[in-house]
Design an enzyme around this catalytic site. Structure first.
Site, PDB file in Angstrom:
ATOM      1  N   GLU A  90       2.687  -4.350   5.917  1.00 12.34           N
ATOM      2  CA  GLU A  90       3.113  -3.797   4.632  1.00 12.34           C
ATOM      3  C   GLU A  90       3.996  -2.571   4.813  1.00 12.34           C
ATOM      4  OE1 GLU A  90       2.957  -5.094   1.758  1.00 12.34           O
ATOM      5  OE2 GLU A  90       1.681  -6.778   2.297  1.00 12.34           O
ATOM      6  N   TYR A 140       0.913   0.723  -4.205  1.00 13.25           N
ATOM      7  CA  TYR A 140       1.203  -0.673  -3.872  1.00 13.25           C
ATOM      8  C   TYR A 140       0.545  -1.079  -2.557  1.00 13.25           C
ATOM      9  CZ  TYR A 140       3.506  -4.488  -1.555  1.00 13.25           C
ATOM     10  OH  TYR A 140       3.710  -5.627  -0.832  1.00 13.25           O
ATOM     11  N   ASP A 167       4.936  -4.577  -6.362  1.00 15.07           N
ATOM     12  CA  ASP A 167       6.198  -4.111  -5.801  1.00 15.07           C
ATOM     13  C   ASP A 167       7.350  -4.633  -6.657  1.00 15.07           C
ATOM     14  OD1 ASP A 167       6.265  -6.800  -5.193  1.00 15.07           O
ATOM     15  OD2 ASP A 167       6.701  -6.531  -3.062  1.00 15.07           O
TER      16      ASP A 167
END
Length: 343
Positions: A40, A121, A139
């Site tokens: 991520e 997020y 996102d």
């Protein structure tokens, strides 16, 4: 169909579509929180195709959060080379040290968000994918998908906050991680920014937009532009590099540079004024490097010299590197890496 009902109706068709169409990506091999977290962070500001090889190499060298916590910074930045936004790697290491100190990853989005470099997020992505929590990860892809499905024309920053709240009840028990990834996957491969493939969309039947009209486009501020002159000090054995101070690329390696654009005569006078006496100067080339909110217009000169630059006050922060040492150990950001072709 009411708004909340529409969001709750997404999971069944999306998950069925995801099971058949998801891309095979290295970070999807298992849901270990460390692997999810690294992916991520890498995927922020980086395309999937560009991140894949970096991810595999990074995990091979640093296979656990404890390995990341203990990694020398020079090696960490070298592993991160090519991904840009090096503060991401530094924040990861700060967070890794906190995770090791506490004995493992926190398993809720609220606790994950307290770690350096982990925003709302990323916390939602880790909590849902690695720990099965109904924690939305919203996102740009997800904002785009949901704004089109719901016909929401408000600014994206408003929608992002709204969707974090509204999506929670839509998470299906037992498949929270897959639901998070199915939304991301739909935005990345079908509901794309331009020319979305609406006929292939598993939720086209409940979509209000069926076009690329949404989300509302936000006007980007003009980038600030600046000129600089770069000096590539080198000899047959290697070259000289410094370390940037505060600001853009802080702490990263750089070739010596000065504000403003100098012609060859001005550059020669600048070097003599700084105390350099035995050198030859040649034009190397020009380059434009674009950051998110900044543009560097760079003019570079190769400077061949055998002098010890570290003995001159103007260049005392520079260090000499043999070519092989620099290639193996030093991470030079892309803003300066183009200079190597002139050495």
């Amino acid at each position: 169909m009411e708004r909340n009902e529409k969001l709750c109706a997404l999971s069944a068709p999306l998950l069925a579509w995801y099971d058949k169409n998801k891309r095979l990506l290295p970070w999807r091999e298992n849901a270990d929180p460390y692997r999810v977290w690294v992916s991520e962070i890498m995927l922020q500001q980086t395309r999937v195709e560009a991140a894949k090889d970096h991810y595999v190499r990074f995990l091979r060298e640093l296979p656990s959060v404890s390995a990341l916590a203990a990694c020398p910074e020079e090696k960490l930045l070298k592993l991160w080379e090519g991904l840009g936004y090096y503060s991401r790697a530094k924040n990861m290491q700060r967070a890794a040290k906190e995770i090791v100190a506490r004995g493992g990853f926190p398993d809720t989005a609220e606790e994950l968000e307290k770690l350096p470099g982990i925003g709302k997020y990323t916390a939602g992505a880790i909590a849902s994918i690695a720990f099965g929590r109904p924690s939305p990860a919203v996102d740009g892809n997800v904002v785009r998908v949901l704004s089109r499905i719901s016909g929401d024309s408000e600014p994206q920053e408003i929608l992002r906050g709204r969707y974090f709240a509204e999506l929670t009840p839509a998470y299906p028990q037992g498949r929270c991680g897959d639901f998070t990834q199915s939304l991301m996957e739909l935005g990345a491969t079908v509901c794309t920014p331009a020319s979305p493939k609406c006929l292939l969309c598993p939720v086209c039947g409940i979509c209000e937009t069926k076009s690329d009209a949404l989300p509302a486009k936000k006007q980007k501020p003009a980038r600030r532009e600046t000129e600089m002159t770069v000096f590539l000090f080198a000899n047959e054995r290697g070259f000289w590099l410094g370390k940037r101070g505060a600001g853009v690329l802080a702490g990263m390696a750089e070739f010596y540079n000065a504000d403003g654009r100098m012609n060859e005569r001005e550059a020669t006078n600048f070097l003599r004024g700084a105390g350099l006496t035995d050198f030859s100067i040649g034009k190397a080339g020009g380059h434009k490097h674009v950051f998110t909110h900044l543009v560097w217009h760079m003019t570079a000169y190769t400077v061949r010299t055998e002098e010890n630059l570290a003995a001159l006050p103007a260049f005392s922060s520079l260090r000499f590197y043999a070519k092989k040492e620099a290639e193996e150990r030093v991470s030079v950001p892309s803003a300066f890496r183009w200079c190597f072709k002139y050495l």
